[in-house]
Design an enzyme around this catalytic site. Structure first.
Site, PDB file in Angstrom:
ATOM      1  N   LYS A  49       0.805  -1.235   0.000  1.00 49.53           N
ATOM      2  CA  LYS A  49       0.000   0.000   0.000  1.00 49.53           C
ATOM      3  C   LYS A  49       0.828   1.271   0.000  1.00 49.53           C
ATOM      4  CE  LYS A  49      -0.941  -0.129   4.967  1.00 49.53           C
ATOM      5  NZ  LYS A  49      -1.746  -0.866   5.932  1.00 49.53           N
ATOM      6  N   ARG A  67      -9.161  -1.835  16.526  1.00 50.45           N
ATOM      7  CA  ARG A  67      -9.425  -1.381  15.169  1.00 50.45           C
ATOM      8  C   ARG A  67     -10.377  -2.411  14.593  1.00 50.45           C
ATOM      9  NH1 ARG A  67      -4.998   0.053  10.520  1.00 50.45           N
ATOM     10  NH2 ARG A  67      -5.526  -2.087   9.920  1.00 50.45           N
TER      11      ARG A  67
HETATM   12  C1  LIG Z   1      -1.008  -1.741   6.609  1.00 51.00           C
HETATM   13  C2  LIG Z   1      -1.441  -3.051   7.073  1.00 51.00           C
HETATM   14  C3  LIG Z   1      -0.494  -4.068   7.216  1.00 51.00           C
HETATM   15  C4  LIG Z   1       0.990  -3.859   6.992  1.00 51.00           C
HETATM   16  O1  LIG Z   1       1.512  -3.128   8.073  1.00 51.00           O
HETATM   17  P1  LIG Z   1       3.078  -2.811   8.186  1.00 51.00           P
HETATM   18  O2  LIG Z   1       3.228  -2.221   9.546  1.00 51.00           O
HETATM   19  O3  LIG Z   1       3.387  -1.867   7.094  1.00 51.00           O
HETATM   20  O4  LIG Z   1       3.802  -4.083   8.054  1.00 51.00           O
HETATM   21  C5  LIG Z   1      -0.938  -5.332   7.610  1.00 51.00           C
HETATM   22  N1  LIG Z   1      -2.255  -5.565   7.846  1.00 51.00           N
HETATM   23  C6  LIG Z   1      -3.187  -4.604   7.722  1.00 51.00           C
HETATM   24  C7  LIG Z   1      -4.612  -4.949   7.998  1.00 51.00           C
HETATM   25  C8  LIG Z   1      -2.808  -3.313   7.344  1.00 51.00           C
HETATM   26  O5  LIG Z   1      -3.748  -2.370   7.224  1.00 51.00           O
END
Ligand SMILES: *Cc1c(COP(=O)(O)O)cnc(C)c1O
Length: 368
Positions: A36, A131
């Site tokens: 992302k 969350r």
């Molecule tokens: C952004 C996100 C991740 C990845 O998180 P990082 O800290 O960048 O490794 C994993 N799971 C979800 C649901 C996320 O929104």
């Protein structure tokens, strides 16, 4: 070269991803590469796949669509609960999505029936960070619902910690997820293909030697891109923390008083900057601002201090005047990276050059 620009070193990203895939693989955990912060760049996706990630994941269906459009053929997971208004795109571009609402699951089932294609559902469980996630007591009902929904497959269960409240993944909450996986399997007589324990914040736990239980997947973005774990912003051993850097150009450099002159009110962004009288200082301005990056997430090169920022100017101090046109190289945190990646004013330059540099080498020097 044009500035500001993000420099993305694919060789270092490959090294980071490969190292995490190997290290976690020895602990029975596969890596899902989270794209992302790269806005679905296909070149980065290809590097992650070559490094051995089991699939790609993104929070935005637009990014999944961009990767599909560029010919990336990997298993793709949407890691934010789909909006009801986007379920058709979700089943088209994502093989699997993370879910916590029955209404969305029903809409995904209808959308999957329309295109006659199966769609995988990972049920997210709330384990304390508050969350996304189903309360554990409601998990059985949700599993039953997915199993009864045409065209949907139960692809696994998962959780997400450390994002909203900063709850650290630890032996207790990871054991709770493992226990839920065992419970679902025995209650429904099935095998969960994926038990996804979390994100980069899970690495301290995963690498600590703790029992990893049923967890067989982590969704990793920040640790691959920036070589750090987010809980303490600590560099991860053996990983590059400068695989992605931000370069900005000096447009003014002068000796100026360290204290403003005149009646002080609020600055461009509403705060009242505190200044300390340090006599005359060398102050430089870079063509970089809040429209390009979150200045609070920047790490300046050695000998340079960030004094303030407005929409288009970053003010720094240093010992010496900097040549006009000189470039400074900054490291970024995840928030700063997201903003810079998203800003149309920041060029993105991909290189493949520094594979030979050992991780942790002092690459902080200014490129003056
Ligand atoms: C952004 C996100 C991740 C990845 O998180 P990082 O800290 O960048 O490794 C994993 N799971 C979800 C649901 C996320 O929104």
């Amino acid at each position: 070269m044009t500035a500001p620009r993000l420099q993305i070193d694919l060789a270092k990203l490959h090294h980071n991803a490969r190292t995490l895939v190997d290290t976690l693989g020895r602990r029975g955990i596969g890596v899902t590469g989270v794209t992302k912060a790269m806005l679905g760049r296909a070149d980065v996706a290809d590097v992650l796949l070559r490094a051995g990630v089991r699939g790609l994941a993104d929070a935005r269906v637009e990014n999944l669509s961009a990767m599909r459009g560029a010919g990336v053929s990997a298993s793709m997971t949407l890691i934010r609960s789909p909006m009801l208004t986007q379920v058709d795109d979700v089943v088209r571009y994502a093989d699997t999505s993370l879910n916590s609402e029955i209404d969305v699951i029903d809409a995904l089932s209808r959308a999957a029936r329309r295109v006659a294609r199966p769609h995988g559902i990972v049920l997210m469980v709330e384990l304390g960070d508050l969350r996304e996630g189903i309360m554990p007591a409601d998990l059985d009902d949700a599993v039953r619902h997915v199993l009864r929904s045409p065209r949907l497959e139960l692809a696994g269960i998962g959780t997400n910690l450390a994002c909203r409240s900063g709850v650290a993944p630890d032996a207790r909450n990871m054991a709770a997820l493992s226990a839920l996986a065992d419970h679902v399997e025995t209650t429904f007589g099935l095998v969960l293909p994926r038990v996804s324990g979390g994100n980069s914040a899970n690495l301290s736990w995963a690498l600590s030697g703790a029992d990893t239980g049923r967890i067989d997947d982590l969704r990793l973005g920040e640790s691959i891109l920036l070589g750090r774990e987010p809980l303490h912003r600590a560099p991860l051993p053996g990983l590059h923390t400068d695989a992605i850097t931000l370069v900005a150009e000096v447009i003014e450099s002068k000796r100026k008083p360290s204290q403003p002159t005149g009646t002080l009110a609020r600055s461009a962004f509403g705060d009242r900057p505190v200044t300390v009288d340090r006599g005359t200082v060398v102050q430089s301005i870079l063509a970089l601002g809040v429209q390009d990056v979150d200045p609070l997430g920047l790490q300046a090169p050695r000998g340079v201090r960030i004094l303030g920022a407005s929409s288009d100017h970053l003010v720094v101090s240093g010992e010496h005047r900097l040549p006009i046109g000189a470039e400074l190289v900054f490291r970024l945190d995840y928030g700063a990276l997201l903003r810079a990646m998203t800003s149309p004013f920041v060029r993105k330059r991909v290189t493949m050059c520094s594979a030979h540099e050992p991780p942790g080498a002092p690459a902080l020097a200014t490129a003056a």
